[in-house]
Write an enzyme that holds these catalytic residues in place. Sequence first.
Site, short mmCIF file in Angstrom:
data_model
loop_
_atom_site.label_atom_id
_atom_site.label_comp_id
_atom_site.label_asym_id
_atom_site.label_seq_id
_atom_site.Cartn_x
_atom_site.Cartn_y
_atom_site.Cartn_z
N LYS A 81 0.87 -1.15 0.21
CA LYS A 81 -0.12 0.18 -0.02
C LYS A 81 0.82 1.24 -0.10
O LYS A 81 1.71 1.50 0.89
CB LYS A 81 -0.92 0.03 1.33
CG LYS A 81 -2.09 1.15 1.50
CD LYS A 81 -2.87 0.93 2.36
CE LYS A 81 -3.73 2.14 2.55
NZ LYS A 81 -4.89 1.99 3.61
N SER A 156 -9.75 1.99 2.85
CA SER A 156 -9.12 2.81 1.95
C SER A 156 -7.95 2.12 1.13
O SER A 156 -7.72 2.39 0.00
CB SER A 156 -8.12 3.90 2.50
OG SER A 156 -7.08 3.26 3.73
N SER A 180 -9.74 -0.15 7.02
CA SER A 180 -9.33 -0.13 5.66
C SER A 180 -8.53 -1.58 5.20
O SER A 180 -8.00 -1.34 3.95
CB SER A 180 -8.30 1.23 5.69
OG SER A 180 -8.97 2.21 5.74
#
Length: 493
Positions: A81, A156, A180
């Site tokens: 990420k 997210s 997330s």
Amino acid sequence: MTDLIRSDAATLAAKIAAKEVSATELTQACLDQIEATDDRYHAFLHIGAHEALSAAAAVDTALAAGERLPSALAGVPLALKDVFTTVDMPTTCGSKILEGWRSPYDATLTLRLRAAGIPILGKTNMDEFAMGSSTENSAYGPTRNPWNLDRVPGGSGGGSAAALAAYQAPLAIGSDTGGSIRQPAALTATVGVKPTYGTVSRYGLVACASSLDQGGPCARTVLDTAMLHQVIAGHDAKDSTSLETEIPDVVGAAKAGASGDLRGVRIGVVKQLRGDGYQPGVLASFEAAVAQLTALGAEVSEVDCPHFDHALAAYYLILPSEVSSNLARFDAMRYGLRIGDDGTHSAEEVMAMTRAAGFGPEVKRRIMIGAYALSAGYYDAYYNQAQKVRTLIARDLDEAYQSVDVLVSPATPTTAFPLGEKVDDPLAMYLFDLCTLPLNLAGHCGMSVPSGLSPDDGLPVGLQIMAPALADDRLYRVGAAYEAARGPLPSAI
């Protein structure tokens, strides 16, 4: 080659160790899959092909020399990420204000991946500064769900989850502030774990809300997730919130759970995380999962956590308050975007122009909410009250664990919603975190494991498993047992 990229990480690691496949061959296969498919999914923001192949070649060289591999996952590539710093790739956090920025240091988590011999394929798309539930808030465009290109992959960390579902990577890393990791896992039929707060270093994790953020592992199976968890967890002196404690044997727990025996395990169904507002297909899938857990020998009962009803309100005061403080560092003076620095504007004007151009609408919204909640005259009424509710939520969970070992709930109220449906309705978007955010407020651990496809729309549904702080192994035992009993699921592609 298709069979290779569809294999689980544990199998791939064993094949690499046995020299049945090379780390370079596997990494190249993943890079080829990214090149062939990512124009549809937009899971990645940056690809580090040269760096990933170099890391894979180092594993192959060590094997050829008869050296011991640095970890059980050596040579198995991963998607990272874009909120963890990397010296060899940009770290943008999905924001224009950090476009092209390269960190001078690696995050501790990044260093642990490198030390374990895990090639990093690239950095995945995300909601800007991890603020969002759909990956639509990325300044670089949304990620699409491989199960349905017109649906969101969650957020997210939708990029990491989509990369797994699209077989672009067998492993991924996310961060979880209010769900997330778990929420995208639920929407893409992958596995995601939010570890106990303080057990995975936050050094080099660009902060959203420091008391809530936690990096964690993502994969397509519970065992793969456990193996990655073991690599990244552990004390770090560079992180002041890092716990000096022994990490539970999550890999052993996953292997034990795969036997399917849950006799003696007490499971609580959270009363507040089901009922009105939940999609019927999600509830049907959840009830079927609870029945399966009961059939495996678990003792199932309903648990009351009354203050969960106030968790959403508390979370959306605490998080913006921390955001308004953390994002003050983006001042156009030290790094990142700088607008209007032509000698005709004051420092204050440059800062204002840069933030106006560099931050997206959701980030600006949360900064303003947080600044208001922390302002003189409102601090006690909002922020302080929210912290009191946070304490009560943690107390609810502590009391619940007096009578049960783990808690379960749906991971999300609905399946993946259409792109654009909630992006202009902040409240509807915030409500999507309803099931996951209480754990972040308490600092406890949680997992989302696929529980099948909704009969409503054929989209994935996730079962959330929750456990007390430092009892992460319980997640893996129950998750692996359920996964084995559930059987294989169809794939997204």
